[in-house]
Design an enzyme around this catalytic site. Sequence first.
Site, PDB file in Angstrom:
ATOM      1  N   THR A   1       0.963  -0.979  -0.139  1.00 23.78           N
ATOM      2  CA  THR A   1       0.106  -0.194   0.214  1.00 23.78           C
ATOM      3  C   THR A   1       0.742   1.369   0.091  1.00 23.78           C
ATOM      4  O   THR A   1       1.846   1.272   0.336  1.00 23.78           O
ATOM      5  CB  THR A   1      -1.076   0.166   1.250  1.00 23.78           C
ATOM      6  OG1 THR A   1      -1.862  -1.006   0.852  1.00 23.78           O
ATOM      7  CG2 THR A   1      -1.676   1.119   1.279  1.00 23.78           C
ATOM      8  N   GLY A   2       0.598   2.411  -0.647  1.00 22.89           N
ATOM      9  CA  GLY A   2       1.292   3.653  -1.021  1.00 22.89           C
ATOM     10  C   GLY A   2       1.990   4.413  -1.938  1.00 22.89           C
ATOM     11  O   GLY A   2       1.531   3.714  -2.968  1.00 22.89           O
ATOM     12  N   SER A   3       2.865   5.301  -2.007  1.00 20.81           N
ATOM     13  CA  SER A   3       2.405   5.949  -3.295  1.00 20.81           C
ATOM     14  C   SER A   3       3.421   5.259  -3.710  1.00 20.81           C
ATOM     15  O   SER A   3       3.745   5.236  -5.434  1.00 20.81           O
ATOM     16  CB  SER A   3       2.578   7.588  -3.144  1.00 20.81           C
ATOM     17  OG  SER A   3       4.215   7.580  -1.995  1.00 20.81           O
TER      18      SER A   3
ATOM     19  N   GLY B   1       5.905  -0.203  -0.155  1.00 19.56           N
ATOM     20  CA  GLY B   1       7.075   0.731   0.872  1.00 19.56           C
ATOM     21  C   GLY B   1       7.319   0.674   1.767  1.00 19.56           C
ATOM     22  O   GLY B   1       7.128  -0.085   2.558  1.00 19.56           O
ATOM     23  N   ALA B   2       8.000   1.546   2.374  1.00 22.35           N
ATOM     24  CA  ALA B   2       8.047   1.967   3.774  1.00 22.35           C
ATOM     25  C   ALA B   2       7.925   3.246   4.511  1.00 22.35           C
ATOM     26  O   ALA B   2       8.820   4.222   3.638  1.00 22.35           O
ATOM     27  CB  ALA B   2       8.935   0.668   4.544  1.00 22.35           C
TER      28      ALA B   2
ATOM     29  N   GLY C   1       2.828   2.314   8.144  1.00 19.28           N
ATOM     30  CA  GLY C   1       1.443   2.094   8.756  1.00 19.28           C
ATOM     31  C   GLY C   1       1.003   3.773   8.306  1.00 19.28           C
ATOM     32  O   GLY C   1       0.105   3.826   8.904  1.00 19.28           O
ATOM     33  N   ARG C   2       2.062   4.780   8.159  1.00 18.93           N
ATOM     34  CA  ARG C   2       1.307   5.397   7.007  1.00 18.93           C
ATOM     35  C   ARG C   2       0.271   5.958   6.592  1.00 18.93           C
ATOM     36  O   ARG C   2      -0.878   6.670   6.925  1.00 18.93           O
ATOM     37  CB  ARG C   2       2.458   6.365   6.133  1.00 18.93           C
ATOM     38  CG  ARG C   2       2.332   7.896   6.309  1.00 18.93           C
ATOM     39  CD  ARG C   2       2.698   8.383   4.530  1.00 18.93           C
ATOM     40  NE  ARG C   2       2.699   7.496   3.688  1.00 18.93           N
ATOM     41  CZ  ARG C   2       1.525   7.615   2.835  1.00 18.93           C
ATOM     42  NH1 ARG C   2       0.381   7.815   3.600  1.00 18.93           N
ATOM     43  NH2 ARG C   2       1.743   6.334   1.914  1.00 18.93           N
ATOM     44  N   GLY C   3      -0.133   4.876   5.735  1.00 19.56           N
ATOM     45  CA  GLY C   3      -1.605   4.451   5.351  1.00 19.56           C
ATOM     46  C   GLY C   3      -2.883   3.604   6.134  1.00 19.56           C
ATOM     47  O   GLY C   3      -3.258   3.042   5.120  1.00 19.56           O
TER      48      GLY C   3
ATOM     49  N   GLU D   1      -0.635  -6.064   5.868  1.00 17.56           N
ATOM     50  CA  GLU D   1       0.870  -5.581   5.133  1.00 17.56           C
ATOM     51  C   GLU D   1       1.532  -6.668   6.063  1.00 17.56           C
ATOM     52  O   GLU D   1       2.525  -7.570   4.987  1.00 17.56           O
ATOM     53  CB  GLU D   1       1.020  -4.145   4.945  1.00 17.56           C
ATOM     54  CG  GLU D   1       0.604  -2.927   3.473  1.00 17.56           C
ATOM     55  CD  GLU D   1       1.445  -1.477   5.182  1.00 17.56           C
ATOM     56  OE1 GLU D   1       1.152  -0.965   3.462  1.00 17.56           O
ATOM     57  OE2 GLU D   1       2.003  -1.761   5.259  1.00 17.56           O
TER      58      GLU D   1
HETATM   59  O1  R5P Z   1       0.359   1.954   5.614  1.00 14.93           O
HETATM   60  C1  R5P Z   1       0.501   2.288   4.444  1.00 14.93           C
HETATM   61  C2  R5P Z   1       2.043   1.772   4.345  1.00 14.93           C
HETATM   62  O2  R5P Z   1       2.757   1.261   5.367  1.00 14.93           O
HETATM   63  C3  R5P Z   1       3.030   2.572   2.936  1.00 14.93           C
HETATM   64  O3  R5P Z   1       3.313   0.944   2.866  1.00 14.93           O
HETATM   65  C4  R5P Z   1       3.953   3.374   3.832  1.00 14.93           C
HETATM   66  O4  R5P Z   1       3.465   4.250   4.182  1.00 14.93           O
HETATM   67  C5  R5P Z   1       5.079   3.784   2.508  1.00 14.93           C
HETATM   68  O5  R5P Z   1       4.073   4.804   1.518  1.00 14.93           O
HETATM   69  P1  R5P Z   1       4.928   5.829   0.443  1.00 14.93           P
HETATM   70  O6  R5P Z   1       5.570   4.777  -0.420  1.00 14.93           O
HETATM   71  O7  R5P Z   1       4.296   6.317   0.162  1.00 14.93           O
HETATM   72  O8  R5P Z   1       5.761   6.487   1.749  1.00 14.93           O
END
Ligand code: R5P
Length: 227
Positions: A26-28, A84-85, A97-99, A105
């Site tokens: 999940t995530g951008s 992602g992380a 877990g930002r999302g 996950e």
């Molecule tokens: O719950 C969200 C996830 O752990 C995302 O994988 C994580 O926050 C990274 O997200 P992004 O690729 O948008 O930085």
Amino acid sequence: MEELKRSVAKEALKFIEDDMIVGLGTGSTTAYFIEYLGKLIMEEELEDVYGVPTSYQARLLALENGVPVVGLDEVDAIDIAVDGADEVDPHLNLIKGRGAALTMEKIIEYRAGTFLVLVDESKLVERLGQKVPVPIEVIPAAWRAIAEEIEVFNATAELRIASKKDGPVVTDNGNFILDARFHRIDDPLDLEIELNNIPGVVENGIFADIADIVLVGTREGIKRLER
Ligand SMILES: O=C[C@H](O)[C@H](O)[C@H](O)COP(=O)(O)O
């Protein structure tokens, strides 16, 4: 940053082969990966690849981009998970877990043959918790009791509030998220286990000892870190 995310997402495609079951993070950053994966599947450059989504976001993106999806309970094994992380330490421990998708996950990434993490260089830290809080998914009725209990760990926890909904963020599993800031995280694995021992905690965003490979997008190119 978007360019760096795109470049690691492209690089991740090199890990995907025909007949693989792929955990979809999940995530951008993972969103780019799902888009590129869909393209290869649609162009028939990859065959019999199925995605196991870690969230509604991943599921919707997979469906939009032509990646066939299956549930975790429909597969015998997951060959690789890509995600992602929010932070990566030198031992490849993560905060995620930002999302708010950390629970599914972790369930999927823990079981994957290979867990491949995609980040840009801004996510690298010397010690977990330096930049972001640790998200903790909790049973709604227990949020305040857990927020108070977490103070024992020399931390403060805040209930995550939604931006396009009144009130708290509600996860895909119907729970709340506490964002916990710790004074200092010396032993991520120990803290991960301790937090999960608190009744009412569903899961927390420390992913210690799970990542196998981290691809880091930097201005000088892609770096590969391995445990
Ligand atoms: O719950 C969200 C996830 O752990 C995302 O994988 C994580 O926050 C990274 O997200 P992004 O690729 O948008 O930085």
